[in-house]
Write a protein that holds these residues in place. Structure first.
Motif, PDB file in Angstrom:
ATOM      1  N   GLY A 130     -14.078   2.916   5.745  1.00  0.00           N
ATOM      2  CA  GLY A 130     -12.658   2.718   5.421  1.00  0.00           C
ATOM      3  C   GLY A 130     -11.747   3.679   6.163  1.00  0.00           C
ATOM      4  O   GLY A 130     -10.720   4.103   5.642  1.00  0.00           O
ATOM      5  N   SER A 186      -8.895   5.297   3.736  1.00  0.00           N
ATOM      6  CA  SER A 186      -8.613   4.696   2.443  1.00  0.00           C
ATOM      7  C   SER A 186      -8.962   5.721   1.361  1.00  0.00           C
ATOM      8  O   SER A 186      -9.985   6.400   1.460  1.00  0.00           O
ATOM      9  CB  SER A 186      -9.489   3.456   2.228  1.00  0.00           C
ATOM     10  OG  SER A 186      -9.413   2.631   3.383  1.00  0.00           O
ATOM     11  N   GLN A 221       0.844  -1.199   0.000  1.00  0.00           N
ATOM     12  CA  GLN A 221       0.000   0.000   0.000  1.00  0.00           C
ATOM     13  C   GLN A 221       0.877   1.246   0.000  1.00  0.00           C
ATOM     14  O   GLN A 221       2.045   1.196   0.357  1.00  0.00           O
ATOM     15  CB  GLN A 221      -0.879   0.011   1.256  1.00  0.00           C
ATOM     16  CG  GLN A 221      -1.713  -1.254   1.424  1.00  0.00           C
ATOM     17  CD  GLN A 221      -2.707  -1.132   2.582  1.00  0.00           C
ATOM     18  OE1 GLN A 221      -2.610  -0.254   3.417  1.00  0.00           O
ATOM     19  NE2 GLN A 221      -3.670  -2.033   2.595  1.00  0.00           N
ATOM     20  N   PRO A 234     -14.104   3.185  -3.396  1.00  0.00           N
ATOM     21  CA  PRO A 234     -12.639   3.194  -3.293  1.00  0.00           C
ATOM     22  C   PRO A 234     -12.023   3.874  -4.509  1.00  0.00           C
ATOM     23  O   PRO A 234     -12.578   3.809  -5.605  1.00  0.00           O
ATOM     24  CB  PRO A 234     -12.266   1.705  -3.275  1.00  0.00           C
ATOM     25  CG  PRO A 234     -13.529   0.978  -2.943  1.00  0.00           C
ATOM     26  CD  PRO A 234     -14.653   1.824  -3.421  1.00  0.00           C
ATOM     27  N   ASP A 276      -6.100  -0.413   1.930  1.00  0.00           N
ATOM     28  CA  ASP A 276      -7.064  -0.557   3.028  1.00  0.00           C
ATOM     29  C   ASP A 276      -6.524   0.081   4.317  1.00  0.00           C
ATOM     30  O   ASP A 276      -5.700  -0.508   5.012  1.00  0.00           O
ATOM     31  CB  ASP A 276      -7.337  -2.058   3.221  1.00  0.00           C
ATOM     32  CG  ASP A 276      -8.389  -2.302   4.291  1.00  0.00           C
ATOM     33  OD1 ASP A 276      -8.786  -1.332   4.986  1.00  0.00           O
ATOM     34  OD2 ASP A 276      -8.813  -3.469   4.437  1.00  0.00           O
TER      35      ASP A 276
END
Ligand code: ATP
Ligand code: MG
Length: 411
Positions: A82, A97, A31, A114, A59
Motif C-alpha cells: 500500500g 496507506s 480520502q 489497513p 488507498d
C-alpha cells in the motif's frame, strides 16, 4: 495548533502547491492526507526537511496513480504494501496507506493491516516522530499530536509510546540513541529504563536490519556521539563484541571529517570503529553484520594494511616502494589507516599515495615502446614497469628521459 506558517517558511512554494493538489485530489476520492514523521518533527524544530512522508487514510496507491502522469513525474508503487513513491526531478514524496501493525514475536517484521491515522501513529517509534499535519482542505495545517510529541520536543526528550516498544522492535534502541545524540536530547526516564531492560532484544534483530540502523548512525553529522552513547549503554557490545565507542573513536572521527576530499565517510567510520580487530575478528564482524561485498572488502583491506604499516614508517622509503605496497588496497582502506595510525611518517606516505602516487603515469605506453623497437611480450611489460618505477622515484621526468631509459633497457 496550526502549522501553516511553518509550512510556508520551510517548504518551497513548488512543494506546497503540490501538497495542495494532492490533498484536493484526495478530497475528491474521499480520502484524507497527512504529513507524518520526521518532517513534522523538523517543522516544529524550525528545520527544513524535504524527506516528505505522507499517510493516506484510504488507498495511497490509487491516489499516487491519479497524481502521476505529468511529464516529469515518476511513479513507483508497491500495491502489496500500500505504498507509492512520486518522483519530481530533484525531490520525491513517499505515500503510504494508513496501517495497523501487530508484532507476532520480538524482532520479527510486523503483521500489517489497513488502519486509521491514529493506528498509524500508534505504531511509531517515539512521540516526537508520531505527530502529523493534516493536509485536507478543511483542516489544513492542523497538528495532530496524540502523544504530546510537541511537549517532548520542547523538553528535549526521546520517549517510546508504550512499554513493549523495544521488545517489539529493538532497532528502536539504535534509533533512540541516534535521535538523542543528533538533537542533543535525553532519554525520558522510563524510556531509559526500558531501553536498558530490553537491551538483549538486539539479539532478535536480523543482521541486515542492524546494519541498516548502524549505517544510518554513521551517516549522521557527528556519529561518534551515538557510537559512544551506545557503548555506554552496553548496546554496542550487543551489536557486536568487537566494536568500540571510546574517546579514541571520537578523536579519529573528527580527524576523518577534517580530511579534504574524504569521500565515503560512512565506510571510513566503519573501518575506524573496527580498527582494533584482528583478521578473524574482522571476518566475524563481516558475517555478523552481513556486510555487502564492497564494504567487507574495504574493511578487510584496512585490517590487512594495518599489519603492513611498519613498512611505511621510514622516512627513507622510496616512492616506488610506497606505490608497490599500496596500489592493491582500496583507497578508503588506505584513508582509514592514514586516520588511524599514530605514526606521522606512515601517515604522510599513505597520504602521498592517495594524493599523488596513485595517479602517476608514464608518457610512453606499450604501443609507443614498440615504436621504439621493443618487441611485444614479457620484456615489454618489464620495461613499462621499470619506467613507471623510475618516474615515481623522480629518475625520469620528460618523455625524452623515458625514451632514453627505455632504449637503454632494450634487450
Ligand atoms: P530522519 O530525519 O532520520 O530521516 P525520520 O523520522 O524521517 O528521521 P525515517 O527512518 O525516515 O525517520 O522513518 C520515518 C518515520 O517512520 C519515523 O519518523 C517514524 O515515525 C517511523 N519509523 C521508522 N522506523 C521505525 C521503527 N523501527 N519503529 C517505529 N516507527 C518507525
Ligand atoms: Mg526520513
Amino acid at each position: 495548533m496550526n502549522l501553516a506558517s511553518q509550512l510556508e517558511q520551510y517548504l518551497p512554494p513548488r512543494v506546497l502547491e503540490l501538497l495542495t493538489e494532492i490533498s484536493e485530489e484526495a478530497d475528491r476520492l474521499g480520502q484524507k492526507v497527512y504529513l507524518v514523521g520526521g518532517v513534522v518533527r523538523d517543522l516544529l524544530l524550525g528545520q527544513a526537511n524535504f524527506d516528505l512522508d505522507l499517510v493516506v487514510e484510504g488507498d495511497a496507491v490509487r491516489l499516487a496513480q491519479r497524481m502521476a502522469g505529468g511529464p516529469q513525474t515518476k511513479l513507483v508503487t508497491h500495491p502489496r504494501f500500500g505504498t507509492a513513491k512520486l518522483g519530481y526531478g530533484d525531490f520525491s514524496l513517499d505515500m503510504a496507506s494508513a496501517r495497523r501493525e501487530t508484532y507476532a514475536s520480538p524482532g520479527a517484521l510486523p503483521e500489517v493491516s489497513p488502519g486509521t491515522l491514529s493506528d498509524d501513529l500508534s505504531r511509531r517509534d517515539f512521540t516526537i516522530n508520531a505527530m502529523s499535519v493534516c493536509l485536507t482542505p478543511k483542516d489544513y495545517a492542523v497538528l495532530i499530536d496524540p502523544y504530546d510529541g510537541k511537549g517532548d520536543l520542547e523538553h528535549g526528550l526521546i520517549r517510546v509510546l508504550h512499554s513493549r516498544s523495544f521488545i517489539d522492535d529493538a532497532t528502536r534502541i539504535l534509533r533512540a540513541v541516534r535521535y538523542e545524540q543528533r538533537l542533543g536530547f535525553g532519554l525520558e526516564a522510563a524510556t531509559a529504563e526500558l531501553l536498558v531492560r530490553d537491551i538483549s532484544m538486539l539479539g532478535t534483530i536480523s543482521p541486515d536490519r542492524i546494519r541498516h540502523e548502524l549505517e544510518l548512525i554513521l551517516r549522521e553529522e557527528y556519529p561518534e556521539r551515538a557510537v559512544a552513547r551506545l557503548g555506554e549503554l552496553g548496546a554496542l557490545y550487543r551489536i557486536s563484541p568487537y566494536l568500540q565507542g571510546n574517546g579514541w573513536i571520537a578523536e579519529r572521527f573528527g580527524r576523518a571529517r577534517a580530511l579534504k576530499g574524504a569521500r565515503q565517510l560512512p565506510s571510513l567510520y566503519l573501518c575506524l570503529v573496527a580498527y582494533r580487530l584482528n583478521k578473524e575478528e574482522g571476518e566475524d564482524l563481516i558475517r555478523h553484520l552481513n556486510l555487502p561485498k564492497s564494504s567487507a572488502q574495504v574493511l578487510r583491506d584496512a585490517l590487512r594494511l594495518k599489519g603492513e604499516l611498519r613498512l611505511l614508517d621510514r622516512p627513507s622509503v622510496k616512492r616506488s616502494a610506497v606505490y608497490r605496497l599500496l596500489h592493491d588496497y582500496h583507497p578508503a582502506a588506505i584513508q582509514a589507516n592514514a586516520v588511524a595510525s599514530d605514526s606521522p611518517v606512515a601517515c604522510s606516505n599513505l597520504e602521498l599515495f592517495l594524493a599523488r602516487l596513485r595517479y602517476v603515469r608514464t608518457a610512453l605506453d606499450g604501443e609507443k615502446l614498440m615504436g621504439l623497437g621493443i618487441p611485444a611480450g614479457p620484456e615489454l611489460g618489464r620495461v613499462l614497469q621499470e619506467l613507471h618505477r623510475a618516474k615515481l622515484d623522480g629518475e625520469v621526468r620528460t618523455r625524452g628521459d623515458e625514451e632514453r631509459l627505455a632504449l637503454s633497457l632494450k634487450p
